[in-house]
Structures are given as structure tokens and as C-alpha cells.
Design an enzyme around this catalytic site. Structure first.
Site, PDB file in Angstrom:
ATOM      1  N   GLU A  96      26.134  46.526  32.198  1.00 12.02           N
ATOM      2  CA  GLU A  96      26.883  46.849  33.428  1.00 12.02           C
ATOM      3  C   GLU A  96      28.283  46.273  33.298  1.00 12.02           C
ATOM      4  OE1 GLU A  96      24.681  44.557  36.215  1.00 12.02           O
ATOM      5  OE2 GLU A  96      23.080  46.043  36.421  1.00 12.02           O
ATOM      6  N   LYS A 153      31.252  43.814  34.135  1.00 11.85           N
ATOM      7  CA  LYS A 153      31.327  42.481  34.740  1.00 11.85           C
ATOM      8  C   LYS A 153      32.516  42.519  35.701  1.00 11.85           C
ATOM      9  CE  LYS A 153      31.374  37.556  33.736  1.00 11.85           C
ATOM     10  NZ  LYS A 153      32.376  37.226  34.717  1.00 11.85           N
ATOM     11  N   ASP A 164      35.267  41.546  38.286  1.00 11.26           N
ATOM     12  CA  ASP A 164      36.031  40.313  38.408  1.00 11.26           C
ATOM     13  C   ASP A 164      36.275  40.046  39.892  1.00 11.26           C
ATOM     14  OD1 ASP A 164      37.299  38.088  37.637  1.00 11.26           O
ATOM     15  OD2 ASP A 164      39.097  39.068  36.866  1.00 11.26           O
ATOM     16  N   TYR A 215      23.950  43.895  42.216  1.00 12.59           N
ATOM     17  CA  TYR A 215      23.304  44.052  40.920  1.00 12.59           C
ATOM     18  C   TYR A 215      22.026  43.240  40.768  1.00 12.59           C
ATOM     19  CZ  TYR A 215      26.598  40.156  40.499  1.00 12.59           C
ATOM     20  OH  TYR A 215      27.323  39.031  40.737  1.00 12.59           O
ATOM     21  N   LYS A 268      32.450  39.256  27.076  1.00 17.82           N
ATOM     22  CA  LYS A 268      33.783  39.350  27.680  1.00 17.82           C
ATOM     23  C   LYS A 268      34.733  40.225  26.861  1.00 17.82           C
ATOM     24  CE  LYS A 268      34.967  36.505  30.687  1.00 17.82           C
ATOM     25  NZ  LYS A 268      34.862  35.088  30.898  1.00 17.82           N
ATOM     26  N   CYS A 291      77.725  32.317  40.125  1.00 14.85           N
ATOM     27  CA  CYS A 291      76.702  33.307  40.462  1.00 14.85           C
ATOM     28  C   CYS A 291      76.993  34.602  39.720  1.00 14.85           C
ATOM     29  CB  CYS A 291      76.703  33.542  41.970  1.00 14.85           C
ATOM     30  SG  CYS A 291      75.745  34.985  42.462  1.00 14.85           S
ATOM     31  N   CYS A 311      78.254  37.281  42.523  1.00 14.12           N
ATOM     32  CA  CYS A 311      79.487  37.153  43.320  1.00 14.12           C
ATOM     33  C   CYS A 311      80.462  36.112  42.770  1.00 14.12           C
ATOM     34  CB  CYS A 311      79.131  36.822  44.763  1.00 14.12           C
ATOM     35  SG  CYS A 311      78.542  35.128  44.945  1.00 14.12           S
ATOM     36  N   CYS A 371      73.184  29.873  44.534  1.00 11.70           N
ATOM     37  CA  CYS A 371      74.538  30.400  44.627  1.00 11.70           C
ATOM     38  C   CYS A 371      75.082  29.960  45.982  1.00 11.70           C
ATOM     39  CB  CYS A 371      74.490  31.929  44.546  1.00 11.70           C
ATOM     40  SG  CYS A 371      75.892  32.742  45.328  1.00 11.70           S
ATOM     41  N   CYS A 402      77.980  36.933  48.843  1.00  9.35           N
ATOM     42  CA  CYS A 402      77.145  37.373  47.725  1.00  9.35           C
ATOM     43  C   CYS A 402      76.322  38.595  48.141  1.00  9.35           C
ATOM     44  CB  CYS A 402      76.228  36.239  47.294  1.00  9.35           C
ATOM     45  SG  CYS A 402      75.228  36.682  45.873  1.00  9.35           S
TER      46      CYS A 402
HETATM   47  S1  IVH Z   1      24.357  38.979  36.871  1.00 14.08           S
HETATM   48  C1  IVH Z   1      21.403  35.663  36.637  1.00 14.08           C
HETATM   49  N1  IVH Z   1      25.880  41.117  36.831  1.00 14.08           N
HETATM   50  O1  IVH Z   1      29.762  37.089  36.746  1.00 14.08           O
HETATM   51  C2  IVH Z   1      22.381  36.764  36.592  1.00 14.08           C
HETATM   52  N2  IVH Z   1      26.913  39.033  37.289  1.00 14.08           N
HETATM   53  O2  IVH Z   1      29.927  34.677  34.938  1.00 14.08           O
HETATM   54  C3  IVH Z   1      23.634  36.395  37.218  1.00 14.08           C
HETATM   55  N3  IVH Z   1      29.314  39.200  37.719  1.00 14.08           N
HETATM   56  O3  IVH Z   1      28.676  34.611  38.941  1.00 14.08           O
HETATM   57  C4  IVH Z   1      24.699  37.334  37.363  1.00 14.08           C
HETATM   58  N4  IVH Z   1      29.481  41.374  37.489  1.00 14.08           N
HETATM   59  O4  IVH Z   1      29.748  36.655  39.959  1.00 14.08           O
HETATM   60  C5  IVH Z   1      25.843  39.780  37.000  1.00 14.08           C
HETATM   61  N5  IVH Z   1      27.072  43.105  36.772  1.00 14.08           N
HETATM   62  C6  IVH Z   1      27.037  41.783  36.965  1.00 14.08           C
HETATM   63  C7  IVH Z   1      28.191  41.037  37.286  1.00 14.08           C
HETATM   64  C8  IVH Z   1      28.088  39.650  37.425  1.00 14.08           C
HETATM   65  C9  IVH Z   1      30.131  40.263  37.749  1.00 14.08           C
HETATM   66  C10 IVH Z   1      29.757  37.797  37.942  1.00 14.08           C
HETATM   67  C11 IVH Z   1      28.916  37.006  38.889  1.00 14.08           C
HETATM   68  C12 IVH Z   1      28.554  35.745  38.155  1.00 14.08           C
HETATM   69  C13 IVH Z   1      29.537  35.742  37.037  1.00 14.08           C
HETATM   70  C14 IVH Z   1      28.943  35.003  35.851  1.00 14.08           C
END
Ligand code: IVH
Length: 691
Positions: free
Chosen positions: A131, A133, A135, A244, A334, A428, A431, A444, A450
Site C-alpha cells: 500500500e 505509505k 505522509d 488501513y 521508503k 537597497c 531603491c 532597507c 522603496c
Molecule cells: S500500517 C502495525 N499502513 O506510517 C502496522 N501505516 O512509520 C502499523 N502509515 O505510524 C501501520 N501509511 O502513521 C500502515 N498504509 C499504511 C500507512 C501507514 C502511512 C504511517 C502510520 C505509521 C507510520 C509508520
């Protein structure tokens, strides 16, 4: 004593109480429409707790007294969560620890993860779910009997912050799970709150317009918007949510992660887009998914910082278990950070509204996370010196969200020939006025001449918190100044329709609208006007103080530093800045011109100091309880008008204020012939002195 030995009436009463409490919880948290007061709720809660203490065998895990988390904690607070604390969100323990994820950065690390997993499970190939991740900010959401009843932030994983009303404002459509048939008593869902990029950009634009601080990236913006005591702010921020995980359920959990997410989806809970997640047969497919998402990253309308790789089978997850803070069955794979190297071609300075000079590095264009960057701010002179950035240097630049990129650091190249250190220009660049240094910032001095300062100053004068002139955006202001239509603020009130029509982007209608907006700004409140003048150190707060202390603009023209410093919250720096502003003849000339052109700044009838004089030196004694104000507030209001509050009645007492059930002080007042005021009379006195 087993439950069957408990008298039937007690069992019935316990059931009744539980049912009532569940119902009121739902009304309060699910709908925000309680039917009973908090103290009535507390009474029911206490009755149940007392019975359960007497008959411990009757305690069940789902009793309202037993639940750790978002509801049980409420019983000891007699106020709803938003007002339970005026300064901080209320802390709540989580039902289960909210784990975080171990991160890996390379394909090698992912292979190693897979190898370990296969070895421990003695399996040839593992089924993973991948999935995005997101932010954002991790949250948990509680549903009871299918209704949303509470929400909290992750916090430290054990304890989070209660943000029920805030989450409710995001959930609006998903407050009730769409389940036919058996509804689980209680489920705890985990998800991520984030801000889509277009909404992040719009929010920052709005904040800039209001002269407020912007957010550095969508993550901070999401966090700042969610963790608000005032859920109304959260509601105005268009936060997005995706879920999730199903962390807790009173019913058996689905046996795979994929089915769990499908169940959430079927219940109407927002989940990751199916086009952005998949089941992978083996680790190779995981790596291919990662590559694909990295390519797609820039086209997504939200920020992701990698992918999450999870074992699909819940049995396998349980077999592998968890470490102290993270599961052994999932990792975050990551993306490489959005930082790139480039070279500094030049360092120029830009001039802002206050005259502050900001050094800007002009860079050899470089693509950072899909966006070409050719400028980066160096903030101020001290920062340039600290990072020791010079023309020709190699630097690392970082981009976060849509904000101006930042130079993270200079990279040393062995044997490089470097240019001399950056020097602040003495004049400046716009001016040619002299530049002076104040702490880390250079300014300035050509405040009025200015054009860069003038452009910034006009925009500030027209901004929402000041005179709120709609239609005076950056582009228009820039043209007005460049065409010499506006040479100082008073010229705004001399603008003609023909002048506006000669500007780019103006037609009959927009010109008329702007002229009318300018006309409507001719009777500003004193505090807004003072703020709008852009006097150094005079923000909203100071402007309000000055307005209520002096009441009229004219009074400020002759004010001295000493007079200003006598006022609470006004220190020497502010005082000096205000005095210098009004001592400058050119500033006064502009104010006079504005007046002639019909700008009438509103005066305040009775200023703070005049009001303070009203009860000056008079002493008051309270006896008995006041009903409409607290003793403390009454005292503060008297003091604001110059009065004193003492504890005993004497000949010098001006008034004795008598509330409910007065004590012997009333007799004493009568004996000494002191005037007595009841609560209504007292309030009348405050009103007379207060307006
Ligand atoms: S699963 C035990 N799924 O990433 C499983 N986390 O670095 C725990 N996060 O604190 C998390 N997208 O805030 C999971 N698809 C995703 C996610 C996700 C973002 C964040 C979450 C967690 C952090 C961990």
C-alpha cells in the site's frame, strides 16, 4: 458469587444502566446531541460502577465502566472533551499499542526482510499486501454498535490525544457503518489523516493572505489542522482520511489483511484506492510495485514517502508477532528523500514589506522529486554565514510539499576554489537607500521611497486583517506601483476607473468592483487601520492595545515613548517604533492626505485609561455569592476600572456588594452607613463604567 447468584433485580438494573449508558454515549459522541446533562450521565455511571463493585462477577469487558480508551475516560470529566481543558487536548490511553514501522531503503534490505520471514515461517513464498505509505498523521477511530463514538491521535503509541469532534468533522459521511445484519459491538479502526496537495496549497495561500504563518509541508498542515481545540478549524481544512487496519473488533477479525481492508471498504470507511494497492505473490512483485509507485509519486494528489509491505495472512502475522514498537510482519519500504545536489550560480537579495532583505540563492536548475528548482531561500544574512554558502558552491537542496525550497547544507568538494563570502549590499538593490542591520536581519531604510516595500505595504494595508480591500492582489499592486499610480497609501483613494482599466487583467466590472471595495474601506476601525499601516512591531495584538488605550489616531501623533511604555505589553522596542513612525513627517503627510480624501478612522468613545479612571481609588467589599459572574471575574472587572477590592468593611469602603446569603459584612455596612449594591446594581455600575 457467580452471576447466577446475583439477585435478579440487581442483574436487571445493571443491564438497564448499561443500555442507558451505551445509548447516551452514542447520542453524545455519535450525534453530538446529548439528551441528558453531564452530571446526570455521571450519576448513571456511578450507579453502575457501585453495583459492579458490589457484585464483581457481574463485570463484563464491554461494560461502559470497563472500556479503556475513548469512552471510559469520559466518566470522570464532567465537561465535553473540547472544553475539558482550555489549553491542551485530553490524553487517552489506547486499547492496544499503536505500533510504528521499521523502515528499509533498498531492495537488498527488502530481500533480507523476506528471507527472514520465510525462514521463520518455513515457507517458500509469502503473500504480501503493498500500500502507499501516506505522509500524514496516524489516528484511531472507534465505532460502537456501528456508530462513530471517538477518535484519537497516535501520540506515543500508548496514549494519544482525544480528538473526537475533530475526527467527526472529517468523517461527516462515514459516521455510521453500513453493515447489514450483525453489527460488531465495538471496532477500532486505524488510518491516516492527510492533506491533499491542492488543499494544502489553497490553505497556505489563505494563511498568507491573512498574514498568518504558513505550514512547511502537508504533513505539518494536517497535524496542525487536526490537533485543534476548536474542531471548527479542523472542519474548515478539508482533511482527507484513509484507513488501513482494523485493530480491535468484538467480532472475529478477517483472516487476511486484504479482506480486512475490503470489509472496511464495504462498511463505507475510506480505504486506499484499489489502483494503488495490491496483493503480491513473492518479494519480486513487491519491488516492482515500489518502482511503479516511485514513478507515479509526482502524479499523485497527495504526498507519500514510500510503500508499506505487510504479510497478508493474519495467522502468519500472529506467528511472527511484534517487537517493542513495531511488528515483525511489516516494513515501510521508503522512497529516496527529495534532496538533490546542485550549484549556486548567484546570491541575490529580495526586499519585503518591512524592508527586510532576504538572500536568495539562484541555482543551476535541478529536478527535486519531479519539480525543477532554480531558487532557494537563504532566509537571512546570519543563515548564509552559518551555512557558509557562497557563489559557485555545491549545495544540497530539499523540497517539502510546495513551499520554497531550502538549502540544507553546503557540500565540500576537495580542492575546490571558492568565491569570497556573501556580503550584504550596503544599499537597497531596489531603491538604493542605506541598509542597516538589526540582529540577524538587514533592513532597507527607504521605507517610503522603496517600491518593493511600498508593494508589500499596500498588500498588507489591503489584507483581510487590516482594511480588507478585496481585489488588491500582488499582481495589481505591482502594476499600480510600477505605473506610478500609487506612490504612497493615500494614492489608493485617488485611483480612477481609467487608471484601473489601463492595467492588465482589468475590465469595466473588475475596475468598478475594486473602486467600490476601496470606497468601502474608508471608515476603518482604529485597530485595523493601525495594523494596516505596517508600523514595525505593531501586529494585531499591539494595534488593539493602542486603539483601546488612545481611542483616536490623532492622540498617537504626539505620544511619547514614556507614555507608551506605561502600558502593559508595550516595551521599549515597540514604543520607539511607534514614536518614530509618527515623528516621520512623510508618514504624517500621508495620513493627512488620507483624511482629506475622506478616510475617517473610527474613534473609540471611552478608552481604557478613561474607564480606569471612573472607579479610581474606590474600594469594594463582596459578601455573599454572585450568580452571574464569579468573584474572580467581578474583581478583575472592578480593577480594570480602577477600583480596589478589600476583604473587610471600613469607613473608607465605597460600596458593599451583596450577593446571595450575605454574611456579617452586610450588617457592618449598615452600621457604618456604607452604600450597599445588590448584584443588579453592581452589574449596572460595571456597565456604566465599562462602555
Ligand atoms: S500500517 C502495525 N499502513 O506510517 C502496522 N501505516 O512509520 C502499523 N502509515 O505510524 C501501520 N501509511 O502513521 C500502515 N498504509 C499504511 C500507512 C501507514 C502511512 C504511517 C502510520 C505509521 C507510520 C509508520
Amino acid at each position: 458469587m457467580s452471576p447466577s447468584d446475583v439477585p435478579l433485580q440487581v442483574q436487571t438494573r445493571i443491564d438497564e444502566l448499561r443500555e442507558q449508558l451505551h445509548r447516551h454515549n452514542r447520542l453524545y459522541y455519535g450525534h453530538g446531541e446529548p439528551e441528558i446533562s453531564d452530571s446526570e450521565y455521571d450519576k448513571l455511571f456511578k450507579a453502575l460502577r457501585d453495583l459492579e463493585e458490589q457484585y464483581p462477577d457481574m463485570v463484563t469487558p464491554d461494560s461502559p465502566t470497563q472500556r479503556v480508551g475513548y469512552l471510559a475516560g469520559q466518566a470522570d470529566v464532567s465537561l465535553p472533551p473540547t472544553v475539558a481543558s482550555a489549553t491542551a487536548l485530553k490524553k487517552v490511553p489506547h486499547d492496544r499499542q499503536l505500533l510504528s514501522l521499521d523502515s528499509v531503503l533498498s531492495a537488498d534490505d527488502v530481500f533480507a526482510f523476506d528471507k527472514r520471514v520465510r525462514k521463520e515461517l518455513d515457507a517458500e513464498q509469502i503473500e504480501y499486501v503493498v500500500e502507499p505509505k501516506y505522509d500524514g498523521l496516524s489516528v484511531v477511530i472507534v465505532y460502537e454498535d456501528g456508530m462513530f463514538t471517538g477518535g484519537a491521535t497516535r501520540g506515543d503509541g500508548q496514549t494519544g490525544e482525544l480528538i473526537t469532534p475533530n475526527i467527526r468533522s472529517i468523517l461527516s459521511r462515514f459516521q455510521c457503518l453500513k453493515i447489514e445484519g450483525n453489527v460488531p459491538r465495538r471496532v477500532v479502526v486505524r488510518g491516516e489523516v492527510y492533506l491533499r496537495l491542492p488543499d494544502f496549497q489553497a490553505l497556505n495561500r489563505q494563511l498568507t493572505e491573512r498574514g498568518e504563518k504558513t505550514f512547511a509541508n502537508p504533513r505539518n498542515a494536517a497535524s496542525g489542522s487536526l490537533r485543534q481545540l476548536d474542531a471548527g478549524i479542523t472542519a474548515s481544512r478539508l482533511l482527507a482520511l484513509t484507513c488501513y487496519d482494523l485493530m480491535v473488533s468484538s467480532d472475529p477479525l478477517p483472516r487476511t489483511h486484504w479482506e480486512t481492508v475490503s470489509a472496511l471498504h464495504a462498511w463505507g470507511v475510506p480505504v486506499p484506492d484499489p489502483a494503488q494497492r495490491q496483493v503480491c505473490e513473492g518479494i519480486e512483485e513487491v519491488i516492482a510495485f515500489h518502482r511503479g509507485m516511485l514513478e507515479k509519486r509526482e502524479t499523485l494528489p497527495f504526498e507519500i514517502d514510500g510503500i508499506v509491505v505487510k504479510l497478508n495472512s493474519r495467522d502468519f502475522q500472529e506467528q511472527l508477532g511484534e517487537k517493542s514498537r513495531s511488528p515483525r510482519w511489516a516494513v515501510a519500504f521508503k522512497f529516496p528523500p527529495r534532496k538533490e545536489l546542485t550549484t549556486v550560480q548567484d546570491i541575490v537579495v529580495s526586499v519585503g514589506r518591512t524592508g527586510a532583505l532576504t538572500p536568495i540563492a539562484l541555482l543551476t536548475p535541478v529536478e527535486v522529486g519531479g519539480v525543477t528548482i532554480s531558487r532557494a531561500t537563504l532566509h537571512n544574512v546570519e543563515e548564509v554565514a552559518r551555512k557558509d554558502v557562497r557563489v559557485g558552491d555545491t549545495v544540497k537542496v530539499e523540497r517539502a510539499g510546495d513551499v520554497i525550497p531550502d538549502i540544507v547544507e553546503r557540500i565540500e568538494i576537495p580542492g575546490e576554489q571558492r568565491a569570497g563570502p556573501f556580503e550584504v549590499p550596503r544599499a537597497c538593490p531596489v531603491c538604493q537607500s542605506a541598509v542597516v542591520r538589526e540582529g540577524p536581519v538587514s533592513y532597507c531604510t527607504g521605507q517610503i521611497v522603496c517600491s518593493a516595500q511600498l508593494k508589500g505595504g499596500i498588500q498588507h494595508f489591503a489584507s483581510k486583517g487590516a482594511l480588507n480591500i478585496e481585489g488588491l492582489g500582488e499582481k495589481t499592486v505591482s502594476q499600480l506601483v510600477d505605473k506610478f499610480f500609487v506612490k504612497d497609501l493615500s494614492d489608493l483613494y485617488r485611483l480612477t476607473g481609467d487608471q484601473l482599466l489601463s492595467l492588465d487583467g482589468f475590465a469595466e466590472k473588475s475596475a468598478t468592483q475594486l473602486l467600490s471595495a476601496i470606497r468601502q474601506s474608508k471608515t476603518p476601525a482604529l485597530d485595523r487601520f493601525l495594523f494596516g499601516l505596517g508600523i514595525h512591531h505593531v501586529g494585531h495584538h499591539v494595534a488593539q492595545i493602542l486603539a483601546s488605550e488612545f481611542g483616536a489616531l490623532e492622540k498617537l501623533l504626539t505620544v511619547t515613548c514614556e507614555e507608551l511604555q506605561d502600558i502593559r505589553d508595550i516595551g521599549p522596542e515597540i514604543a520607539q517604533s511607534v514614536v518614530s513612525f509618527f515623528a516621520e513627517e512623510r508618514n504624517v503627510a500621508v495620513l493627512t492626505d488620507m483624511k482629506v480624501l475622506g478616510v475617517t478612522v473610527q474613534t473609540i468613545l471611552r478608552t481604557t485609561s478613561e474607564r480606569a479612571g471612573l472607579l479610581k481609588g474606590k474600594s469594594f467589599v463582596f459578601t455573599g455569592g454572585l450568580e452571574s459572574v464569579s468573584r474572580q471575574e467581578a474583581t478583575q472587572r472592578l480593577q480594570a476600572l480602577g477600583g480596589r477590592v478589600t476583604s473587610s468593611v471600613s469607613k473608607r469602603t465605597a460600596y458593599v456588594i451583596v450577593g446571595k446569603d450575605p454574611g456579617s459584612k452586610l450588617d457592618e455596612a449598615k452600621r457604618l452607613g456604607i452604600s450597599v449594591l445588590d448584584e443588579a446594581g453592581f452589574l449596572e455600575l460595571l456597565r456604566a463604567g465599562g462602555d
